[in-house]
Scaffold this active site. Structure first.
Site, mmCIF file in Angstrom:
data_model
loop_
_atom_site.group_PDB
_atom_site.id
_atom_site.type_symbol
_atom_site.label_atom_id
_atom_site.label_comp_id
_atom_site.label_asym_id
_atom_site.label_seq_id
_atom_site.Cartn_x
_atom_site.Cartn_y
_atom_site.Cartn_z
ATOM 1 N N LYS A 42 -2.091 -19.019 15.145
ATOM 2 C CA LYS A 42 -2.496 -20.299 14.573
ATOM 3 C C LYS A 42 -1.968 -21.452 15.438
ATOM 4 O O LYS A 42 -1.128 -21.234 16.336
ATOM 5 C CB LYS A 42 -1.963 -20.389 13.146
ATOM 6 C CG LYS A 42 -2.587 -19.358 12.195
ATOM 7 C CD LYS A 42 -1.963 -19.491 10.815
ATOM 8 C CE LYS A 42 -2.626 -18.594 9.806
ATOM 9 N NZ LYS A 42 -2.062 -18.792 8.446
ATOM 10 N N TYR A 82 -11.783 -19.299 5.227
ATOM 11 C CA TYR A 82 -10.890 -19.492 4.075
ATOM 12 C C TYR A 82 -11.672 -19.794 2.793
ATOM 13 O O TYR A 82 -11.139 -20.456 1.883
ATOM 14 C CB TYR A 82 -9.888 -20.606 4.384
ATOM 15 C CG TYR A 82 -8.796 -20.186 5.348
ATOM 16 C CD1 TYR A 82 -8.019 -19.057 5.125
ATOM 17 C CD2 TYR A 82 -8.522 -20.939 6.490
ATOM 18 C CE1 TYR A 82 -7.016 -18.675 6.004
ATOM 19 C CE2 TYR A 82 -7.507 -20.564 7.383
ATOM 20 C CZ TYR A 82 -6.756 -19.435 7.118
ATOM 21 O OH TYR A 82 -5.748 -19.059 7.979
ATOM 22 N N ASN A 145 2.825 -20.567 9.128
ATOM 23 C CA ASN A 145 3.267 -19.169 9.237
ATOM 24 C C ASN A 145 2.727 -18.442 10.469
ATOM 25 O O ASN A 145 2.656 -17.220 10.524
ATOM 26 C CB ASN A 145 2.987 -18.402 7.935
ATOM 27 C CG ASN A 145 1.520 -18.379 7.576
ATOM 28 O OD1 ASN A 145 0.683 -18.856 8.335
ATOM 29 N ND2 ASN A 145 1.201 -17.833 6.416
ATOM 30 N N HIS A 148 -2.416 -15.130 11.780
ATOM 31 C CA HIS A 148 -3.338 -14.602 10.771
ATOM 32 C C HIS A 148 -3.633 -13.138 11.085
ATOM 33 O O HIS A 148 -3.732 -12.764 12.253
ATOM 34 C CB HIS A 148 -4.661 -15.376 10.785
ATOM 35 C CG HIS A 148 -5.743 -14.680 9.996
ATOM 36 N ND1 HIS A 148 -5.858 -14.794 8.631
ATOM 37 C CD2 HIS A 148 -6.724 -13.820 10.388
ATOM 38 C CE1 HIS A 148 -6.867 -14.043 8.220
ATOM 39 N NE2 HIS A 148 -7.412 -13.440 9.261
ATOM 40 N N GLU A 159 -14.590 -11.105 9.224
ATOM 41 C CA GLU A 159 -13.905 -12.100 10.058
ATOM 42 C C GLU A 159 -14.210 -11.907 11.548
ATOM 43 O O GLU A 159 -14.373 -12.872 12.280
ATOM 44 C CB GLU A 159 -12.395 -12.032 9.806
ATOM 45 C CG GLU A 159 -12.030 -12.527 8.408
ATOM 46 C CD GLU A 159 -10.532 -12.513 8.112
ATOM 47 O OE1 GLU A 159 -10.139 -13.081 7.084
ATOM 48 O OE2 GLU A 159 -9.755 -11.919 8.885
#
Ligand code: IDP
Ligand code: MG
Length: 183
Positions: A42, A82, A145, A148, A159
């Site tokens: 990310k 998302y 975080n 992914h 995805e």
């Protein structure tokens, strides 16, 4: 080139299903959970120069990289990615964070890679992520975080096709395959 190898080269997902249905010689003992999954570094992970550390963990585990690109994610792709979280209070901030800089999207392949990569990534909430996991070693807060990973084989399939064109995925043979899998 074997029949199975030709099957694997022609088809990229789901490898297990196609190999089982099209290749009579396919052995579930060897390739029972050969899967692909989407992993992405990310924007915070890219900014913090963690791309190499994250790739290293998947390489040293024995997974095979079959697709990778640095890109600026669009709001369109992220809203699909998302979709399930769109009503959560943190959703607008999540999208702002995910478009704040480039991400590195990758597809990794291997035995049980979906489940294994989730274990390697650790809990969603960095504060709960165990030491030794990527989030547990490199992050402190759920909103940043670092990485992914798809959370199921079905989600991985969706995805991967959202982030990659099939031509961007490379089917190739690793020279250490016999050292990683029983033939
Ligand atoms: P996952 O990334 O472990 O699969 P999801 O529940 O799918 O977790 O959430 C997607 C992402 O949304 C998380 O990785 C995190 O970046 C963000 N997120 C989830 N829950 C929260 C929260 O409570 N506050 C802020 N961000 C969150
Ligand atoms: Mg998720």
């Amino acid at each position: 080139m074997s029949f199975l190898q030709r099957c694997l080269l022609r088809s990229w997902i789901p490898v297990t299903t196609i190999a089982r249905t099209r290749c009579p010689s396919y052995s579930t003992a060897v390739h029972g959970s050969l899967e692909r999954t989407l992993v992405a570094v990310k924007p915070d992970g890219v900014q913090r120069r963690l791309i190499g550390d994250i790739i290293k963990r998947f390489e040293q585990r024995g997974f095979k990289l079959v697709g990778m690109k640095l890109l600026q994610a669009s709001e369109g792709v992220l809203s699909e990615h998302y979709h399930d979280l769109r009503r959560k209070p943190f959703y607008p901030a999540l999208i702002r964070y995910m478009v704040s800089g480039p991400v590195v999207a990758m597809v990794w392949e291997g035995h049980n890679v979906v489940r294994s990569s989730r274990l390697m990534v650790g809990e969603t909430d960095s504060a709960q992520a165990k030491p030794g996991t990527i989030r547990g070693d490199f992050s402190v807060h759920i909103s940043r975080n670092v990485v992914h990973a798809s959370d199921s084989a079905e989600v991985a399939e969706r995805e991967i096709s959202l982030w990659f064109h099939s031509a961007e995925l490379i089917s190739w043979e690793t020279s250490d395959h016999r050292d990683l899998y029983q033939m």
